[in-house]
Design a protein around this motif. Structure first.
Motif, PDB file in Angstrom:
ATOM      1  N   VAL A 189       6.684   2.864  -8.272  1.00 38.51           N
ATOM      2  CA  VAL A 189       5.890   2.048  -7.175  1.00 38.51           C
ATOM      3  C   VAL A 189       4.459   2.321  -7.074  1.00 38.51           C
ATOM      4  CG1 VAL A 189       5.806   1.423  -4.736  1.00 38.51           C
ATOM      5  CG2 VAL A 189       8.012   1.875  -5.882  1.00 38.51           C
ATOM      6  N   LYS A 190       3.583   1.495  -7.316  1.00 40.01           N
ATOM      7  CA  LYS A 190       2.376   1.878  -7.552  1.00 40.01           C
ATOM      8  C   LYS A 190       1.291   1.776  -6.466  1.00 40.01           C
ATOM      9  CE  LYS A 190       1.619   1.866 -12.458  1.00 40.01           C
ATOM     10  NZ  LYS A 190       0.872   3.084 -13.027  1.00 40.01           N
ATOM     11  N   VAL A 191       1.852   1.354  -5.209  1.00 38.30           N
ATOM     12  CA  VAL A 191       1.267   1.093  -4.190  1.00 38.30           C
ATOM     13  C   VAL A 191       1.940   1.756  -2.993  1.00 38.30           C
ATOM     14  CG1 VAL A 191      -0.042  -0.967  -5.148  1.00 38.30           C
ATOM     15  CG2 VAL A 191       2.213  -1.048  -3.807  1.00 38.30           C
ATOM     16  N   GLN A 192       1.126   1.794  -1.702  1.00 37.35           N
ATOM     17  CA  GLN A 192       1.630   2.284  -0.594  1.00 37.35           C
ATOM     18  C   GLN A 192       1.144   1.203   0.401  1.00 37.35           C
ATOM     19  OE1 GLN A 192       0.798   6.649   0.678  1.00 37.35           O
ATOM     20  NE2 GLN A 192      -0.331   6.429  -1.386  1.00 37.35           N
ATOM     21  N   VAL A 193       1.855   1.371   1.802  1.00 31.40           N
ATOM     22  CA  VAL A 193       1.472   0.404   2.816  1.00 31.40           C
ATOM     23  C   VAL A 193       0.050   0.926   3.032  1.00 31.40           C
ATOM     24  CG1 VAL A 193       1.988   0.101   5.247  1.00 31.40           C
ATOM     25  CG2 VAL A 193       3.687   0.353   3.614  1.00 31.40           C
ATOM     26  N   GLY A 194      -0.808  -0.401   3.237  1.00 31.07           N
ATOM     27  CA  GLY A 194      -2.219  -0.242   3.769  1.00 31.07           C
ATOM     28  C   GLY A 194      -3.151  -0.268   2.616  1.00 31.07           C
ATOM     29  N   ASP A 195      -2.600  -0.209   1.179  1.00 36.40           N
ATOM     30  CA  ASP A 195      -3.419  -0.198   0.363  1.00 36.40           C
ATOM     31  C   ASP A 195      -4.045  -1.959  -0.013  1.00 36.40           C
ATOM     32  OD1 ASP A 195      -2.707   2.180  -0.407  1.00 36.40           O
ATOM     33  OD2 ASP A 195      -1.676   2.102  -2.176  1.00 36.40           O
ATOM     34  N   PHE A 196      -5.302  -1.804  -0.350  1.00 38.72           N
ATOM     35  CA  PHE A 196      -5.817  -3.047  -0.690  1.00 38.72           C
ATOM     36  C   PHE A 196      -5.563  -3.336  -2.445  1.00 38.72           C
ATOM     37  CE2 PHE A 196      -8.749  -6.156  -2.005  1.00 38.72           C
ATOM     38  CZ  PHE A 196      -8.498  -7.490  -1.350  1.00 38.72           C
ATOM     39  N   VAL A 197      -4.963  -4.505  -2.833  1.00 39.41           N
ATOM     40  CA  VAL A 197      -4.699  -4.920  -4.001  1.00 39.41           C
ATOM     41  C   VAL A 197      -5.529  -6.104  -4.473  1.00 39.41           C
ATOM     42  CG1 VAL A 197      -2.658  -3.527  -4.233  1.00 39.41           C
ATOM     43  CG2 VAL A 197      -2.652  -6.045  -3.581  1.00 39.41           C
ATOM     44  N   ASN A 198      -6.022  -6.119  -5.448  1.00 40.67           N
ATOM     45  CA  ASN A 198      -6.417  -7.327  -6.164  1.00 40.67           C
ATOM     46  C   ASN A 198      -5.709  -8.086  -6.877  1.00 40.67           C
ATOM     47  OD1 ASN A 198      -9.519  -7.001  -5.233  1.00 40.67           O
ATOM     48  ND2 ASN A 198      -9.527  -5.246  -6.350  1.00 40.67           N
ATOM     49  N   GLU A 199      -6.015  -9.345  -7.320  1.00 37.47           N
ATOM     50  CA  GLU A 199      -4.981  -9.975  -8.076  1.00 37.47           C
ATOM     51  C   GLU A 199      -5.081  -9.599  -9.619  1.00 37.47           C
ATOM     52  OE1 GLU A 199      -5.245 -14.484 -10.243  1.00 37.47           O
ATOM     53  OE2 GLU A 199      -6.459 -14.022  -8.603  1.00 37.47           O
ATOM     54  N   MET A 242      -2.456 -12.321  -6.035  1.00 41.60           N
ATOM     55  CA  MET A 242      -3.499 -12.557  -5.099  1.00 41.60           C
ATOM     56  C   MET A 242      -3.971 -11.475  -4.503  1.00 41.60           C
ATOM     57  SD  MET A 242      -1.047 -13.911  -2.061  1.00 41.60           S
ATOM     58  CE  MET A 242      -2.232 -15.400  -1.700  1.00 41.60           C
ATOM     59  N   ALA A 243      -4.947 -11.339  -3.988  1.00 40.15           N
ATOM     60  CA  ALA A 243      -5.571  -9.949  -3.274  1.00 40.15           C
ATOM     61  C   ALA A 243      -4.914 -10.116  -1.863  1.00 40.15           C
ATOM     62  CB  ALA A 243      -7.259 -10.135  -3.134  1.00 40.15           C
ATOM     63  N   GLY A 244      -4.836  -8.835  -1.443  1.00 38.35           N
ATOM     64  CA  GLY A 244      -4.346  -8.717   0.003  1.00 38.35           C
ATOM     65  C   GLY A 244      -3.842  -7.056   0.183  1.00 38.35           C
ATOM     66  N   THR A 245      -3.431  -7.018   1.369  1.00 38.12           N
ATOM     67  CA  THR A 245      -3.195  -5.567   1.729  1.00 38.12           C
ATOM     68  C   THR A 245      -1.492  -5.308   1.786  1.00 38.12           C
ATOM     69  OG1 THR A 245      -4.914  -5.862   3.240  1.00 38.12           O
ATOM     70  CG2 THR A 245      -3.319  -4.103   3.802  1.00 38.12           C
ATOM     71  N   VAL A 246      -1.104  -4.274   1.465  1.00 36.53           N
ATOM     72  CA  VAL A 246       0.240  -3.903   1.205  1.00 36.53           C
ATOM     73  C   VAL A 246       1.059  -3.818   2.668  1.00 36.53           C
ATOM     74  CG1 VAL A 246       2.005  -2.421   0.504  1.00 36.53           C
ATOM     75  CG2 VAL A 246       0.096  -2.824  -1.019  1.00 36.53           C
ATOM     76  N   PHE A 247       1.805  -4.707   3.000  1.00 34.25           N
ATOM     77  CA  PHE A 247       2.373  -4.759   4.275  1.00 34.25           C
ATOM     78  C   PHE A 247       3.456  -3.889   4.416  1.00 34.25           C
ATOM     79  CE2 PHE A 247       4.721  -7.259   7.492  1.00 34.25           C
ATOM     80  CZ  PHE A 247       3.728  -6.774   8.807  1.00 34.25           C
ATOM     81  N   ILE A 305       7.916  -6.028  -2.684  1.00 38.60           N
ATOM     82  CA  ILE A 305       6.700  -5.430  -1.978  1.00 38.60           C
ATOM     83  C   ILE A 305       6.377  -6.847  -1.138  1.00 38.60           C
ATOM     84  CG2 ILE A 305       4.195  -4.977  -2.199  1.00 38.60           C
ATOM     85  CD1 ILE A 305       5.692  -2.583  -3.450  1.00 38.60           C
ATOM     86  N   VAL A 306       5.892  -6.755   0.103  1.00 40.71           N
ATOM     87  CA  VAL A 306       5.281  -7.746   0.735  1.00 40.71           C
ATOM     88  C   VAL A 306       3.843  -7.385   1.084  1.00 40.71           C
ATOM     89  CG1 VAL A 306       5.335  -8.974   3.000  1.00 40.71           C
ATOM     90  CG2 VAL A 306       7.600  -8.033   1.803  1.00 40.71           C
ATOM     91  N   LEU A 307       2.936  -8.591   0.538  1.00 42.52           N
ATOM     92  CA  LEU A 307       1.680  -8.384   0.916  1.00 42.52           C
ATOM     93  C   LEU A 307       1.170  -9.185   2.118  1.00 42.52           C
ATOM     94  CD1 LEU A 307      -0.402  -8.623  -2.703  1.00 42.52           C
ATOM     95  CD2 LEU A 307       0.473  -6.691  -1.467  1.00 42.52           C
ATOM     96  N   GLU A 308      -0.162  -8.833   2.571  1.00 44.14           N
ATOM     97  CA  GLU A 308      -0.369  -9.626   3.658  1.00 44.14           C
ATOM     98  C   GLU A 308      -1.831 -10.259   3.423  1.00 44.14           C
ATOM     99  OE1 GLU A 308      -0.853  -9.274   8.459  1.00 44.14           O
ATOM    100  OE2 GLU A 308      -1.661  -7.564   7.394  1.00 44.14           O
ATOM    101  N   SER A 309      -2.041 -11.467   3.395  1.00 46.03           N
ATOM    102  CA  SER A 309      -3.391 -12.095   3.070  1.00 46.03           C
ATOM    103  C   SER A 309      -3.346 -13.088   3.990  1.00 46.03           C
ATOM    104  CB  SER A 309      -3.200 -12.745   1.715  1.00 46.03           C
ATOM    105  OG  SER A 309      -4.398 -13.049   1.131  1.00 46.03           O
ATOM    106  N   MET A 310      -4.660 -13.537   4.536  1.00 45.04           N
ATOM    107  CA  MET A 310      -4.918 -14.379   5.537  1.00 45.04           C
ATOM    108  C   MET A 310      -3.932 -14.642   6.521  1.00 45.04           C
ATOM    109  SD  MET A 310      -6.766 -17.016   2.648  1.00 45.04           S
ATOM    110  CE  MET A 310      -5.521 -17.097   1.571  1.00 45.04           C
ATOM    111  N   LYS A 311      -3.412 -13.511   7.159  1.00 42.03           N
ATOM    112  CA  LYS A 311      -2.449 -13.570   8.121  1.00 42.03           C
ATOM    113  C   LYS A 311      -1.051 -14.002   7.723  1.00 42.03           C
ATOM    114  CE  LYS A 311      -6.116 -13.528  11.649  1.00 42.03           C
ATOM    115  NZ  LYS A 311      -6.082 -12.926  12.902  1.00 42.03           N
ATOM    116  N   MET A 312      -0.923 -14.294   6.578  1.00 42.37           N
ATOM    117  CA  MET A 312       0.461 -14.637   6.007  1.00 42.37           C
ATOM    118  C   MET A 312       1.044 -13.402   5.108  1.00 42.37           C
ATOM    119  SD  MET A 312      -0.741 -18.524   4.425  1.00 42.37           S
ATOM    120  CE  MET A 312       0.398 -18.112   3.060  1.00 42.37           C
ATOM    121  N   GLU A 313       2.398 -13.329   5.208  1.00 33.66           N
ATOM    122  CA  GLU A 313       3.260 -12.372   4.439  1.00 33.66           C
ATOM    123  C   GLU A 313       3.675 -13.007   3.063  1.00 33.66           C
ATOM    124  OE1 GLU A 313       6.062 -10.550   6.888  1.00 33.66           O
ATOM    125  OE2 GLU A 313       4.526 -10.119   8.626  1.00 33.66           O
ATOM    126  N   ILE A 314       3.531 -12.438   1.992  1.00 33.58           N
ATOM    127  CA  ILE A 314       3.752 -12.920   0.581  1.00 33.58           C
ATOM    128  C   ILE A 314       4.829 -12.084   0.159  1.00 33.58           C
ATOM    129  CG2 ILE A 314       3.033 -13.897  -1.457  1.00 33.58           C
ATOM    130  CD1 ILE A 314       0.723 -13.749   1.284  1.00 33.58           C
TER     131      ILE A 314
END
Length: 71
Positions: free
Chosen positions: A52-62, A8-13, A30-39
């Motif tokens: 590790v290909k992402v950092q905290v604050g990065d936006f990722v797409n599905e 899913m799309a979201g921000t790396v939390f 990794i924990v993503l934040e999407s629609m105020k939920m932590e996934i």
């Protein structure tokens, strides 16, 4: 090599691992934040974190790769 991808799309939390870490099956990586939920995204099997290909604050797409694991 196994790749852990966002389903899913979201921000790396949170980034809970770094390159070189040994991980077990089911361990959160990794924990993503999407629609105020932590996934959390977990390892499907045991291995070592190659990259590790992402950092905290990065936006990722599905489908974006989050972590690469060596078996």
């Amino acid at each position: 090599m196994k790749q852990v991808a966002a389903n899913m799309a979201g921000t790396v939390f949170k980034v809970l691992v770094q390159a070189g870490d040994d991980v077990t099956a089911g361990q959160d990586l990794i924990v993503l934040e999407s629609m105020k939920m932590e996934i959390p995204f977990a390892a499907e099997g045991a291995g070592k974190v190659a990259e590790v290909k992402v950092q905290v604050g990065d936006f990722v797409n599905e489908g974006d790769i989050l972590v690469v694991l060596e078996e």
